[in-house]
Enzyme design. Structure first.
Site, PDB file in Angstrom:
ATOM      1  CG  ASN A   1      -2.097   0.964   1.026  1.00  0.00           C
ATOM      2  OD1 ASN A   1      -1.969   1.983   0.345  1.00  0.00           O
ATOM      3  ND2 ASN A   1      -3.247   0.677   1.609  1.00  0.00           N
ATOM      4  CG  ASP A   2       1.748   3.034   3.710  1.00  0.00           C
ATOM      5  OD1 ASP A   2       0.667   3.567   3.396  1.00  0.00           O
ATOM      6  OD2 ASP A   2       1.984   2.574   4.839  1.00  0.00           O
ATOM      7  CB  VAL A   3       5.908   0.503  -1.076  1.00  0.00           C
ATOM      8  CG1 VAL A   3       6.486   0.239   0.294  1.00  0.00           C
ATOM      9  CG2 VAL A   3       5.041  -0.652  -1.544  1.00  0.00           C
TER      10      VAL A   3
END
Length: 462
Positions: A388-390
């Site tokens: 997600n965040d990456v």
């Protein structure tokens, strides 16, 4: 006095530790490196029993070794791949706590010795070992609790935290000075308690995705503590091993912070000004485009260039074997497929590489972020599995976002994105991912392993 033959064995153990670190630097040699390091540690622990003429509390020592060995074997056999960071945190904390306790025991010997029998540097090393070992122990316990969901993963802050933190730091420095000037036992005990409090205050404000970086930092603390303990005990091997751990932990911390696009100070103290990652947040109710496995299979089955972005959700679902089968089928159909590995994919560097290696994924298909980021614009489909965040464009477009400045995989440049998610809850950073709402993105909801199996069957049926 350590006999010459024993010193030579210690020297060989030190060389083995260096070779072990070298082996651990690559996936092909990591297993051998780990075995070499473990064997050297066993030899180093057993050696004193062969050259010391007298060992006090022998049965207590053997009992402690038996308990520690049993705990280590049990933990190694039961831990899941997704729980490796927690285990690292716990073992690291135990190491720091043990070093602090050994320093306290040595302080008792120093107190009973003549006043001028102990040099000032030994006292400095003793104070350092007590306070930093205590910090490492308390901090590691908190990181373990956060990763194991025994407490909230969000930053824990309260009014006046900065003042209390500064006061604790000053108290630790003051007591360390007092211990060097006047080595008495009660100062050592209070110093250990202050160190425990400092460790709690250091880690509680750290949230979400930043915890693995703090684990690495505390690992460096433990290494330096062990090195100082080696000086106190006049044990050269401990000095060498602790220095190796401290140096490698420091480098790893800096590399992870660089991969996140942030400074270590910002990671530790960002929550005091709202800049830390936030941990879990509320699920979004914004509309998204979703599809079933059959639709996603058509997108993948007729793509010439596919990039896989694996994340922690893949590890949790244990879907790596099914994913590898899917990639094999796509390659057989003529597609060019690679895995894009972010430096902090999973929860620690190398975590995702180990997971995929376990599924027999060829090393040649694993490509680091800097190597593959230029290929995303040519990808027909990017399949994001449990990450997600990456891949969150907010890292590039939203100043003020907790992850702003963090290098990410350029999945948003692909022609189409298939995003496999269990729900619309945000990642560790606790913020929405605009890529989910992009018109080129299709969401495939469900457990990664179950959905991956259905996707594999649908691709085979094309």
């Amino acid at each position: 006095m350590i006999p010459t033959w024993a010193q030579l064995v210690y020297l060989l153990c030190a060389v083995a530790f260096i070779l072990a670190l070298k082996g651990l630097s690559g996936p092909r040699t990591a297993r051998a490196g780990n075995l070499v390091g473990a064997a050297a540690a066993v030899v180093a622990c057993a050696l004193p029993f062969f050259y010391l003429e007298r060992i006090d509390n022998l049965w207590l020592i053997l009992g402690a070794i038996a308990v520690g060995t049993a705990g280590g074997v049990y933990g190694a056999q039961r831990v899941q791949m997704t729980q490796m960071p927690q285990m690292v945190a716990l073992f690291n904390g135990v190491g720091g706590g043990a070093a602090a306790l050994v320093a306290l025991l040595e302080l008792e010997v120093i107190v009973d010795a003549p006043a001028d029998a102990t040099g000032w540097f030994v006292l400095v090393a003793t104070a350092f070992t007590i306070v930093v070992g205590s910090v490492s122990f308390a901090g590691s316990v908190v990181t373990f609790a956060k990763l194991q969901d025994l407490m909230t993963s969000r930053p824990v802050v309260f009014p006046g935290l900065a003042v209390v933190f500064a006061a604790t730091l000053l108290a630790a420095l003051g007591l360390s000075g007092l211990l060097v000037a006047d080595p008495v036992m009660w100062i050592g005990i209070v110093l250990a308690l202050i160190g425990l409090a400092f460790g709690l205050l250091l880690v509680l404000p750290v949230g979400g995705a930043d915890v693995p970086i703090v684990i690495s930092l505390l690992n460096a603390f433990t290494g330096l503590t062990v090195a100082a303990g080696g000086y106190v005990l006049s044990n050269t091997l401990l000095l060498v091993a602790g220095t190796l751990v401290g140096a490698s932990g420091t480098f790893l911390t800096l590399l992870m912070a660089k991969a996140m696009g942030r400074s270590v100070a910002n990671i530790l103290f960002g929550a005091l000004k709202g800049g830390s990652t936030l941990g879990a947040g509320e699920a979004s109710d914004r509309p998204v485009r979703s599809a079933g496995p059959t639709d996603a299979a058509i997108m993948l089955g007729y793509a010439d260039r596919v990039i896989i972005v694996p994340g922690y959700g893949l590890a949790v679902a244990q879907a790596q074997h099914t994913l590898r089968e899917l990639v094999d089928v796509l390659v057989e159909r003529g597609a060019v497929v690679d895995y894009a590995i972010h430096p902090v994919a999973g929860r620690m560097p190398g975590h995702m590489n180990v997971l995929l290696a376990e599924a027999q994924v060829p090393y040649e298909q694993l490509r680091e972020m800097e190597e593959i980021n230029g290929d995303f614009k040519d990808a027909d489909v990017v399949l994001v599995v449990g990450a997600n965040d990456v891949v969150n464009p907010a890292a590039k477009t939203t100043p003020g976002a907790p992850i702003y400045g963090m290098p990410i995989l350029n999945a948003d440049e692909a022609k189409q994105v298939i995003f496999m998610k269990r729900s619309m809850r945000p990642g560790f950073a606790g913020i929405e991912n605009e890529l989910l709402f992009d018109e080129r993105t299709t969401l495939l909801f469900g457990d990664a392993k179950d959905t991956m199996g259905k996707l594999l069957s649908a691709v085979k049926a094309l």
